[in-house]
Design a protein around this motif. Structure first.
Motif, mmCIF file in Angstrom:
data_model
loop_
_atom_site.group_PDB
_atom_site.id
_atom_site.type_symbol
_atom_site.label_atom_id
_atom_site.label_comp_id
_atom_site.label_asym_id
_atom_site.label_seq_id
_atom_site.Cartn_x
_atom_site.Cartn_y
_atom_site.Cartn_z
ATOM 1 N N LYS A 201 0.832 -1.196 0.000
ATOM 2 C CA LYS A 201 0.000 0.000 0.000
ATOM 3 C C LYS A 201 0.874 1.257 0.000
ATOM 4 C CE LYS A 201 -3.945 -2.184 2.286
ATOM 5 N NZ LYS A 201 -4.875 -2.151 3.445
ATOM 6 N N MET A 202 0.463 2.217 -0.809
ATOM 7 C CA MET A 202 1.235 3.432 -0.981
ATOM 8 C C MET A 202 0.447 4.667 -0.533
ATOM 9 S SD MET A 202 4.061 2.354 -2.318
ATOM 10 C CE MET A 202 4.749 0.950 -3.196
ATOM 11 N N MET A 203 1.162 5.755 -0.249
ATOM 12 C CA MET A 203 0.501 6.996 0.124
ATOM 13 C C MET A 203 -0.128 7.667 -1.095
ATOM 14 S SD MET A 203 3.675 9.679 0.776
ATOM 15 C CE MET A 203 2.647 11.146 0.819
ATOM 16 N N GLY A 204 0.341 7.299 -2.274
ATOM 17 C CA GLY A 204 -0.194 7.871 -3.502
ATOM 18 C C GLY A 204 -0.207 6.836 -4.610
ATOM 19 N N HIS A 205 -0.446 7.297 -5.827
ATOM 20 C CA HIS A 205 -0.501 6.416 -7.003
ATOM 21 C C HIS A 205 -1.475 5.260 -6.776
ATOM 22 C CE1 HIS A 205 3.017 7.726 -9.666
ATOM 23 N NE2 HIS A 205 2.811 8.682 -8.795
ATOM 24 N N GLY A 207 -4.897 3.007 -7.431
ATOM 25 C CA GLY A 207 -5.608 2.569 -8.619
ATOM 26 C C GLY A 207 -4.894 1.477 -9.393
ATOM 27 N N TYR A 208 -3.645 1.204 -9.008
ATOM 28 C CA TYR A 208 -2.943 0.057 -9.596
ATOM 29 C C TYR A 208 -1.989 -0.508 -8.561
ATOM 30 C CZ TYR A 208 1.097 3.150 -10.579
ATOM 31 O OH TYR A 208 2.149 4.021 -10.495
ATOM 32 N N GLY A 209 -1.597 -1.768 -8.759
ATOM 33 C CA GLY A 209 -0.840 -2.479 -7.744
ATOM 34 C C GLY A 209 0.647 -2.191 -7.765
ATOM 35 N N HIS A 210 1.246 -2.303 -6.576
ATOM 36 C CA HIS A 210 2.701 -2.203 -6.402
ATOM 37 C C HIS A 210 3.077 -3.462 -5.628
ATOM 38 C CE1 HIS A 210 2.187 2.079 -7.462
ATOM 39 N NE2 HIS A 210 1.110 1.972 -6.716
ATOM 40 N N ALA A 211 3.470 -4.483 -6.327
ATOM 41 C CA ALA A 211 3.514 -5.821 -5.744
ATOM 42 C C ALA A 211 4.898 -6.268 -5.318
ATOM 43 C CB ALA A 211 2.944 -6.830 -6.741
ATOM 44 N N GLU A 212 4.888 -7.147 -4.328
ATOM 45 C CA GLU A 212 6.090 -7.890 -3.964
ATOM 46 C C GLU A 212 5.981 -9.274 -4.588
ATOM 47 O OE1 GLU A 212 8.291 -9.758 -0.011
ATOM 48 O OE2 GLU A 212 7.123 -7.907 0.175
ATOM 49 N N LEU A 213 7.013 -9.673 -5.307
ATOM 50 C CA LEU A 213 6.996 -10.924 -6.061
ATOM 51 C C LEU A 213 8.136 -11.820 -5.600
ATOM 52 C CD1 LEU A 213 6.696 -9.355 -9.657
ATOM 53 C CD2 LEU A 213 4.835 -9.860 -8.058
ATOM 54 N N THR A 214 7.871 -13.121 -5.562
ATOM 55 C CA THR A 214 8.942 -14.072 -5.272
ATOM 56 C C THR A 214 9.042 -15.112 -6.380
ATOM 57 O OG1 THR A 214 7.477 -15.498 -3.954
ATOM 58 C CG2 THR A 214 8.717 -13.800 -2.775
ATOM 59 N N PHE A 215 10.261 -15.586 -6.584
ATOM 60 C CA PHE A 215 10.554 -16.603 -7.599
ATOM 61 C C PHE A 215 11.331 -17.717 -6.907
ATOM 62 C CE2 PHE A 215 10.405 -12.367 -9.342
ATOM 63 C CZ PHE A 215 9.564 -12.486 -10.437
ATOM 64 N N PHE A 345 -6.558 21.362 1.021
ATOM 65 C CA PHE A 345 -6.250 20.224 1.882
ATOM 66 C C PHE A 345 -7.366 19.188 1.878
ATOM 67 C CE2 PHE A 345 -5.055 18.311 6.078
ATOM 68 C CZ PHE A 345 -3.736 18.024 5.767
ATOM 69 N N THR A 346 -8.500 19.527 1.275
ATOM 70 C CA THR A 346 -9.632 18.602 1.228
ATOM 71 C C THR A 346 -9.521 17.677 0.026
ATOM 72 O OG1 THR A 346 -11.054 19.977 -0.186
ATOM 73 C CG2 THR A 346 -11.060 20.454 2.184
ATOM 74 N N LYS A 347 -10.335 16.625 0.054
ATOM 75 C CA LYS A 347 -10.383 15.709 -1.077
ATOM 76 C C LYS A 347 -11.410 16.153 -2.129
ATOM 77 C CE LYS A 347 -8.719 11.520 1.231
ATOM 78 N NZ LYS A 347 -7.584 11.310 0.323
ATOM 79 N N GLU A 348 -11.977 17.326 -1.948
ATOM 80 C CA GLU A 348 -12.924 17.843 -2.930
ATOM 81 C C GLU A 348 -12.213 18.338 -4.191
ATOM 82 O OE1 GLU A 348 -15.393 20.784 -1.149
ATOM 83 O OE2 GLU A 348 -15.975 19.500 0.539
ATOM 84 N N LEU A 349 -10.938 18.595 -4.075
ATOM 85 C CA LEU A 349 -10.129 19.058 -5.198
ATOM 86 C C LEU A 349 -9.042 18.027 -5.483
ATOM 87 C CD1 LEU A 349 -9.667 22.799 -4.141
ATOM 88 C CD2 LEU A 349 -11.195 21.928 -5.908
ATOM 89 N N PRO A 350 -8.493 18.020 -6.699
ATOM 90 C CA PRO A 350 -7.441 17.051 -7.014
ATOM 91 C C PRO A 350 -6.090 17.400 -6.414
ATOM 92 C CG PRO A 350 -7.844 18.475 -8.902
ATOM 93 C CD PRO A 350 -8.895 18.807 -7.884
ATOM 94 N N LEU A 351 -5.978 18.560 -5.758
ATOM 95 C CA LEU A 351 -4.673 19.023 -5.289
ATOM 96 C C LEU A 351 -4.037 18.095 -4.257
ATOM 97 C CD1 LEU A 351 -5.208 22.877 -5.041
ATOM 98 C CD2 LEU A 351 -3.575 21.686 -6.490
ATOM 99 N N GLU A 352 -4.830 17.581 -3.323
ATOM 100 C CA GLU A 352 -4.214 16.735 -2.294
ATOM 101 C C GLU A 352 -3.721 15.420 -2.889
ATOM 102 O OE1 GLU A 352 -5.126 13.846 -0.211
ATOM 103 O OE2 GLU A 352 -6.600 13.282 -1.700
ATOM 104 N N ARG A 353 -4.420 14.906 -3.903
ATOM 105 C CA ARG A 353 -3.928 13.700 -4.585
ATOM 106 C C ARG A 353 -2.647 14.010 -5.337
ATOM 107 N NH1 ARG A 353 -3.716 12.326 -9.599
ATOM 108 N NH2 ARG A 353 -5.276 13.813 -10.343
ATOM 109 N N ARG A 359 5.177 13.280 -4.670
ATOM 110 C CA ARG A 359 6.308 13.022 -3.769
ATOM 111 C C ARG A 359 7.196 11.875 -4.230
ATOM 112 N NH1 ARG A 359 10.262 12.626 -1.829
ATOM 113 N NH2 ARG A 359 10.998 13.040 0.305
ATOM 114 N N VAL A 360 6.609 10.836 -4.776
ATOM 115 C CA VAL A 360 7.404 9.653 -5.115
ATOM 116 C C VAL A 360 8.260 9.861 -6.360
ATOM 117 C CG1 VAL A 360 5.739 8.474 -6.635
ATOM 118 C CG2 VAL A 360 7.279 7.120 -5.183
ATOM 119 N N THR A 361 7.972 10.870 -7.151
ATOM 120 C CA THR A 361 8.771 11.081 -8.368
ATOM 121 C C THR A 361 10.212 11.443 -8.050
ATOM 122 O OG1 THR A 361 8.093 13.414 -8.564
ATOM 123 C CG2 THR A 361 6.759 11.772 -9.722
ATOM 124 N N ARG A 362 10.475 11.890 -6.833
ATOM 125 C CA ARG A 362 11.853 12.170 -6.420
ATOM 126 C C ARG A 362 12.584 10.902 -5.991
ATOM 127 N NH1 ARG A 362 10.572 16.470 -1.944
ATOM 128 N NH2 ARG A 362 12.719 15.969 -1.317
#
Length: 386
Positions: A201-205, A207-215, A345-353, A359-362
């Motif tokens: 689970k991530m703080m952002g992004h 709508g799609y998975g960020h998985a841990e995989l084992t082989f 700061f509310t979720k009524e606008l796309p700004l908080e998303r 943040r993760v792009t850094r």
């Protein structure tokens, strides 16, 4: 350098931008709240995007893609950047350019279905002990007869939970790890020994998975290799510049431009002390600084993309774009939230998303610190020609 954009590309970018605003952005709130894209609406919008020729625009026409070069793709990515990464992936296709390194029967089995949208590919590089230092990976494979036997763990793998196949970076010759000992192996998701351990689970992004995989002793055919054996790192790095320019540089410009537009409209209409807040110099400074940074970053992206298209190797500039674009987006998102005050700061606008997603792009595709180190080394050892 000619900065003229062809009439054809103007039409393409305008069409993509209009599609993003009218068809894709309305899916953002539901996707964010449910952490998943509504399947029925996704199918409809994705089919429309494919019918318009917007799917896999970065891939060559020879394999069924849009045939756009790096510069033209960056112009498109600016428009795509005005929505969430999850929706970009599902509607426009996250098709990696290095897939064109598939040869022979593998092209029909993996490449063409992926370009058509019939299969989803995940790239498995990052490990718990190997992030920015991809050459430090521990996942390894040995050759037994006509099969590779793969063992290891990967994490933070985008789409790893739903991919039809995974391209795994693995050490195949430990003695040559630094020079030619890494290979890209193809693992079908139904292969015994492969397991999706969890979705991280991530703080952002969302709508799609960020998985841990084992082989675990995963056996795959000897021919299931992307590019030459031992040349996996080279194949990856040959394509990573264009990916960073489009997925991070250009998308950051697009997302920041969306924030600036929101700031502008709010500054013109929001009244405080009997006048629009856009009349206040401190608000004007935040808007002006954002406009200047977006413009500067856009020029960096397009200049570097132009050099890639002309056969140059501007790897230092790509690192500069990675740092500048990711950090610019964070600053613009922060200013946007400040201009909106409590509403931002509310979720009524796309700004908080956007604030969280920025943040993760850094961090991914090499942290800002690693890229600064690479830039500095280049300047010190070779000088730098801009």
């Amino acid at each position: 350098m000619d900065f003229t954009i062809s009439d054809e590309m103007k039409m393409v970018t305008e069409a993509v931008g209009r599609f993003v605003r009218e068809k894709v952005q309305p899916l953002e709130v539901e996707t964010e709240e449910a952490a998943a894209i509504p399947a029925d609406r996704l199918a409809t919008v994705r089919a429309e995007a494919q019918a318009l020729g917007f799917y896999a625009l970065n891939m060559s026409e020879e394999v069924g893609g849009g045939g756009l070069g790096v510069l033209d793709m960056c112009l498109v990515e600016e428009k795509l950047g005005q929505t969430s990464d999850a929706l970009i992936r599902r509607i426009f296709g996250q098709v990696y350019p290095m897939l064109e390194a598939f040869e022979g029967p593998l092209r029909d089995r993996y490449l063409h279905p992926t370009v058509k949208g019939d299969k989803i590919c995940a790239m498995a590089i990052t490990e718990p002990g190997a992030g920015s230092d991809a050459a430090a990976i521990r996942t390894h494979a040995r050759l037994e007869g006509d099969e590779w036997v793969l063992n290891g763990t990967k994490h933070f793998i985008s789409d790893g939970d739903i991919a039809d196949y995974i391209i795994v970076m693995a050490v195949t010759d430990a003695e040559k790890r630094a020079r030619g000992g890494i290979t890209l192996l193809i693992v079908d998701s139904d292969t015994p020994g492969f397991r999706v351990v969890r979705n991280q689970k991530m703080m952002g992004h969302r709508g799609y998975g960020h998985a841990e995989l084992t082989f675990d002793e995963v056996r795959i055919p000897r021919e299931n290799v992307l590019g030459p054996v031992g040349e996996g790192f080279r194949v990856m790095m040959a394509n990573v510049g264009g990916i960073r320019l489009g997925h991070i540089g250009a998308r950051a410009v697009g997302m920041a431009s969306r924030v600036l537009e929101l700031m502008r409209d709010h500054a013109a209409t929001r009244q405080q002390f009997g006048q629009p807040i856009g009349d206040f110099q401190m608000v004007q400074q935040m808007i002006a600084d954002s406009a200047m940074e977006i413009f500067a970053t856009r020029m960096m992206v397009l200049n570097t993309a132009w050099e890639v298209d002309h056969g140059m190797d501007p790897r230092d500039k790509v690192s500069m774009v990675k740092v500048q674009a990711s950090e610019m987006l964070g600053r613009v998102a922060d200013r946007g939230l400040q201009v909106f005050g409590g509403y931002g700061f509310t979720k009524e606008l796309p700004l908080e998303r956007i604030y969280r997603d920025a943040r993760v792009t850094r961090i991914y595709d090499g942290t800002s610190e690693v890229h600064r180190m690479l830039i500095a080394r280049s300047v010190i050892k070779r000088g730098l020609t801009l």
